[in-house]
Design an enzyme around this catalytic site. Structure first.
Site, PDB file in Angstrom:
ATOM      1  N   LYS A 206       0.837  -1.200   0.000  1.00 42.21           N
ATOM      2  CA  LYS A 206       0.000   0.000   0.000  1.00 42.21           C
ATOM      3  C   LYS A 206       0.876   1.257   0.000  1.00 42.21           C
ATOM      4  O   LYS A 206       0.679   2.161  -0.791  1.00 42.21           O
ATOM      5  CB  LYS A 206      -0.906  -0.039   1.239  1.00 42.21           C
ATOM      6  CG  LYS A 206      -1.855   1.125   1.342  1.00 42.21           C
ATOM      7  CD  LYS A 206      -2.805   0.917   2.529  1.00 42.21           C
ATOM      8  CE  LYS A 206      -3.631   2.184   2.747  1.00 42.21           C
ATOM      9  NZ  LYS A 206      -4.527   2.066   3.898  1.00 42.21           N
ATOM     10  N   GLU A 212      10.597  -4.591   4.493  1.00 40.37           N
ATOM     11  CA  GLU A 212      10.682  -5.991   4.062  1.00 40.37           C
ATOM     12  C   GLU A 212      10.363  -6.108   2.568  1.00 40.37           C
ATOM     13  O   GLU A 212      11.076  -6.775   1.808  1.00 40.37           O
ATOM     14  CB  GLU A 212       9.676  -6.859   4.843  1.00 40.37           C
ATOM     15  CG  GLU A 212      10.016  -7.066   6.306  1.00 40.37           C
ATOM     16  CD  GLU A 212       9.451  -5.972   7.206  1.00 40.37           C
ATOM     17  OE1 GLU A 212       9.107  -4.876   6.691  1.00 40.37           O
ATOM     18  OE2 GLU A 212       9.364  -6.216   8.420  1.00 40.37           O
ATOM     19  N   GLY A 267      -4.816  -2.239   5.331  1.00 40.76           N
ATOM     20  CA  GLY A 267      -4.002  -3.363   4.853  1.00 40.76           C
ATOM     21  C   GLY A 267      -4.652  -4.708   5.096  1.00 40.76           C
ATOM     22  O   GLY A 267      -4.795  -5.534   4.181  1.00 40.76           O
ATOM     23  N   ARG A 268      -5.096  -4.948   6.326  1.00 47.32           N
ATOM     24  CA  ARG A 268      -5.649  -6.280   6.643  1.00 47.32           C
ATOM     25  C   ARG A 268      -7.065  -6.467   6.116  1.00 47.32           C
ATOM     26  O   ARG A 268      -7.664  -7.519   6.307  1.00 47.32           O
ATOM     27  CB  ARG A 268      -5.575  -6.536   8.154  1.00 47.32           C
ATOM     28  CG  ARG A 268      -6.229  -5.473   9.007  1.00 47.32           C
ATOM     29  CD  ARG A 268      -5.839  -5.640  10.470  1.00 47.32           C
ATOM     30  NE  ARG A 268      -6.312  -4.527  11.298  1.00 47.32           N
ATOM     31  CZ  ARG A 268      -5.672  -3.376  11.440  1.00 47.32           C
ATOM     32  NH1 ARG A 268      -4.536  -3.161  10.804  1.00 47.32           N
ATOM     33  NH2 ARG A 268      -6.149  -2.429  12.226  1.00 47.32           N
ATOM     34  N   GLU A 353      -4.593  -7.454  15.175  1.00 45.27           N
ATOM     35  CA  GLU A 353      -4.112  -6.114  14.825  1.00 45.27           C
ATOM     36  C   GLU A 353      -5.277  -5.119  14.929  1.00 45.27           C
ATOM     37  O   GLU A 353      -5.088  -3.946  15.225  1.00 45.27           O
ATOM     38  CB  GLU A 353      -3.514  -6.103  13.409  1.00 45.27           C
ATOM     39  CG  GLU A 353      -2.576  -4.937  13.192  1.00 45.27           C
ATOM     40  CD  GLU A 353      -1.719  -5.076  11.945  1.00 45.27           C
ATOM     41  OE1 GLU A 353      -0.572  -4.599  11.970  1.00 45.27           O
ATOM     42  OE2 GLU A 353      -2.177  -5.645  10.942  1.00 45.27           O
ATOM     43  N   HIS A 384      -4.541 -34.170  17.681  1.00 47.25           N
ATOM     44  CA  HIS A 384      -3.428 -35.007  18.163  1.00 47.25           C
ATOM     45  C   HIS A 384      -2.363 -34.139  18.805  1.00 47.25           C
ATOM     46  O   HIS A 384      -1.214 -34.557  18.929  1.00 47.25           O
ATOM     47  CB  HIS A 384      -2.866 -35.816  17.000  1.00 47.25           C
ATOM     48  CG  HIS A 384      -3.866 -36.786  16.463  1.00 47.25           C
ATOM     49  ND1 HIS A 384      -3.934 -38.089  16.875  1.00 47.25           N
ATOM     50  CD2 HIS A 384      -4.895 -36.608  15.596  1.00 47.25           C
ATOM     51  CE1 HIS A 384      -4.948 -38.697  16.260  1.00 47.25           C
ATOM     52  NE2 HIS A 384      -5.537 -37.812  15.491  1.00 47.25           N
ATOM     53  N   LYS A 504       9.562  -1.000  14.460  1.00 43.98           N
ATOM     54  CA  LYS A 504      10.094  -0.644  13.135  1.00 43.98           C
ATOM     55  C   LYS A 504      11.116   0.470  13.265  1.00 43.98           C
ATOM     56  O   LYS A 504      12.182   0.431  12.654  1.00 43.98           O
ATOM     57  CB  LYS A 504       8.957  -0.114  12.246  1.00 43.98           C
ATOM     58  CG  LYS A 504       8.049  -1.121  11.638  1.00 43.98           C
ATOM     59  CD  LYS A 504       7.219  -0.399  10.572  1.00 43.98           C
ATOM     60  CE  LYS A 504       5.939  -1.116  10.260  1.00 43.98           C
ATOM     61  NZ  LYS A 504       5.044  -0.350   9.413  1.00 43.98           N
TER      62      LYS A 504
HETATM   63  C1  G6Q Z   1      -2.421  -4.067   8.090  1.00 43.44           C
HETATM   64  C2  G6Q Z   1      -1.200  -3.400   8.466  1.00 43.44           C
HETATM   65  C3  G6Q Z   1       0.059  -4.037   7.947  1.00 43.44           C
HETATM   66  C4  G6Q Z   1       0.402  -3.722   6.509  1.00 43.44           C
HETATM   67  C5  G6Q Z   1       1.844  -4.133   6.248  1.00 43.44           C
HETATM   68  C6  G6Q Z   1       2.259  -3.910   4.819  1.00 43.44           C
HETATM   69  O1  G6Q Z   1      -3.524  -3.675   8.340  1.00 43.44           O
HETATM   70  O2  G6Q Z   1      -1.289  -2.063   8.124  1.00 43.44           O
HETATM   71  O3  G6Q Z   1       0.065  -5.430   8.126  1.00 43.44           O
HETATM   72  O4  G6Q Z   1      -0.476  -4.368   5.647  1.00 43.44           O
HETATM   73  O5  G6Q Z   1       2.692  -3.425   7.104  1.00 43.44           O
HETATM   74  O6  G6Q Z   1       2.131  -2.572   4.467  1.00 43.44           O
HETATM   75  P1  G6Q Z   1       2.284  -2.115   2.982  1.00 43.44           P
HETATM   76  O7  G6Q Z   1       1.177  -2.720   2.186  1.00 43.44           O
HETATM   77  O8  G6Q Z   1       2.203  -0.614   3.003  1.00 43.44           O
HETATM   78  O9  G6Q Z   1       3.623  -2.598   2.496  1.00 43.44           O
END
Ligand code: G6Q
Length: 540
Positions: A206, A212, A267-268, A353, A384, A504
């Site tokens: 996003k 990462e 994001g989620r 989250e 199990h 972070k």
């Molecule tokens: C989700 C969070 C988080 C996000 C990641 C990736 O709700 O905001 O998990 O999706 O940090 O972010 P980017 O899509 O910006 O790389």
């Protein structure tokens, strides 16, 4: 604002808890022969049996009163109307717009976002069809056989989960891989057997600034260029999925190869935005459309059904009942379907989250429990392993059993055995086995306590015909809205995630301290010593 614990409806629930906490599910079922049929509900292709909960009709009424008192109706309307309900980030929360049919109107700042959503879906569909048909060629003229999604968190967990869940309708000629971890092993293992000439990278971020993802994307570009030795190849092998066109260009991806979305998609909550491009590549635009239709059916149910017959509302309130009054800290999610193997991991982010918050919207610390810890594994594997603790341990763990009437792989009696196990687990948890029953089987007296099952352990059972794209959409939306329901009662913001920031920032400070000349370390003595140990081992 009033804390929820100060509301009279909360007090009534607390008093009621005192009266019903000792009631056993054995008694509740004995008192009402119809309970198992009565406390059920069907919505958007999902059937929910919530009869195995430690509730009476009065409990339900009191929970629903609490939801009313907390303004759940107005909160739902505000979300669907595109109001700025993510107050700490100043954003609307409109994942529901991502699955709204063409022709509807949802305004954000006076602009209808539905046509924008469908314009992106059309571009995604055109691109997916090109790749799936072989028309989209790699730089050397070979068709694409491998798709690697590079993303993390919300830009990874939904797509991975959906890919695994819908494999049975996916194009088996395409290999999909997902790289998220900054651990180089993730990239190395995901690409070691792939031919760069036939590989397409989807850089899903996003913000397009996530450490990462950007690190993995740079590594991917180097991997491609090491084989193809021409910068021009990037345009045929990289697409970006982002809200940040500037950073996408700066990275070197042509914005013609970019699929956008909007800041009102968290994001989620983004798996059915362009972040789901890997899903569409796997199952095709038609399959993706079916998944969106399932989401939308559950959205409409949530928006319109009275709360007493509203599946996400009931699911949310029942979780809250145990978390607040029975001191249950966790919820186990137990899909009896191998295709849902990544569903618990996906749900962990969605639920934890979203609702792992300690202050209300106005910043006041809460004096009650918020988001539960979600965890789980596909059945029957869990049986199990950790089910022992759920059956006979000292902790109360409400469980969500998820199963399907038909298997996509009907081999012999496998499916009957799978489902028999699911039904049996819910039954055993609820009703247990008394000491008298154990003794009556001739068990030695000293073993009776060990072989007794107390029961009274609550669960939901969610059933659907089969795991189709529609059903997956409905299932995800069910949990999304149940998370929202809880957040409204707790008066917390389910849509921000400030808690991930500090680590972070600290990592950015430590990265340069791990190599180069000896830095002056100003951390605590533990962190300083760990950094020195690492540097010494690396000869730096
Ligand atoms: C989700 C969070 C988080 C996000 C990641 C990736 O709700 O905001 O998990 O999706 O940090 O972010 P980017 O899509 O910006 O790389």
């Amino acid at each position: 604002m009033t804390l929820v614990t100060q509301r009279p409806e909360w007090g009534q629930l607390a008093a009621h808890y005192g009266a019903v906490k000792e009631l056993h599910l054995r008694e509740l079922f004995a008192q009402d022969a119809t309970r198992g049929e009565r406390l059920t509900l069907t919505a958007a292709g999902l059937f929910l049996d919530y009869s195995k909960h430690r509730i009476t009709d009065e409990t339900l009424g009191l929970l629903l009163n609490l939801a009313d008192a907390c303004g759940l109706r107005a909160a739902i309307d505000a979300m669907f109307a595109g109001q700025t309900i993510n107050t700490t980030e100043g954003r609307a929360v409109l994942h529901v717009a991502l699955r709204t049919p063409r022709g509807a109107t949802i305004l954000v700042d006076g602009e209808n976002v539905v046509p924008q959503v469908h314009a992106v879906l059309e571009r995604m569909a055109a691109f997916s069809n090109q790749v799936r048909s072989g028309e989209w060629k790699g730089f050397t003229g070979k068709p694409i056989r491998n798709v690697v999604n590079i993303g993390i968190g919300g830009s990874d967990l939904g797509p991975v989960m959906a890919y695994e869940a819908l494999r049975q309708v996916s194009d088996r000629n395409l290999t999909l891989r997902f790289v998220s971890n900054i651990d180089g092993t993730d990239f190395a293992e995901a690409t070691r057997d792939l031919d760069p000439q036939e590989t397409l990278f989807l850089v899903a971020s996003k913000t397009f600034t996530t450490l990462e993802t950007m690190t993995n994307a740079r590594t991917a570009r180097a991997w491609l260029l090491a084989a193809l030795a021409d910068e021009a190849s990037v345009a045929r092998h990289f697409v970006a999925i982002s809200t940040n066109a500037k950073e996408v260009s700066a990275f070197g991806i042509d914005t013609n190869n970019m699929f956008g979305f909007w800041d009102w998609v968290g994001g989620r909550y983004s798996m059915d935005s362009a972040i789901g491009l890997s899903t569409m590549l796997a199952i095709g635009p038609e399959g993706f459309g079916r998944m969106l239709a399932g989401f939308h059916a559950m959205d409409e149910h949530f928006r319109t059904a009275p709360f007493g017959q509203n599946m996400p509302v009931l699911l949310g309130l029942l979780n809250l009942w145990y978390g607040e009054f029975f001191d249950a800290d966790t919820v186990a999610v137990l899909p009896y379907d191998q295709y849902l193997k990544r569903f618990p991991a996906y749900l962990q982010q969605l639920t934890m989250e979203s609702n792992g918050k300690r202050v209300t919207h106005s910043g006041e610390p809460v004096d009650y429990q918020t988001g539960a810890i979600f965890w789980g594994e596909p059945g029957t594997n869990g049986q199990h392993s950790f089910y022992q603790l759920i059956h006979q341990g000292t902790k109360l763990i409400p469980c969500d059993f998820i199963g399907f009437l038909h298997s996509h792989n009907p081999l012999g009696a496998h499916h009957d055995m799978l489902m028999a196990n699911m039904f049996a687990q819910a039954e055993a948890l609820a009703f247990g086995k008394t000491a008298q029953e154990v003794a009556a089987e001739g068990t030695k007296a000293e073993l009776v306590p060990h072989r007794t099952f107390p029961g009274n352990r609550p669960s939901n059972t969610i059933l659907a015909e089969r795991l189709t794209p529609e059903v997956l959409g409905a299932l995800v939306a069910l949990y999304e809205h149940s998370v929202f329901t809880q957040s409204v009662v707790w008066d917390i913001n389910a849509f921000d995630q400030w808690g991930v920031e500090l680590g972070k920032v600290l990592a950015q400070r430590i990265i340069p301290e791990l190599s180069g000349p000896e830095p002056e370390l100003r951390h605590d003595s533990s962190t300083n010593s760990l950094i020195r140990r690492y540097r010494a081992a690396r000869g730096g």
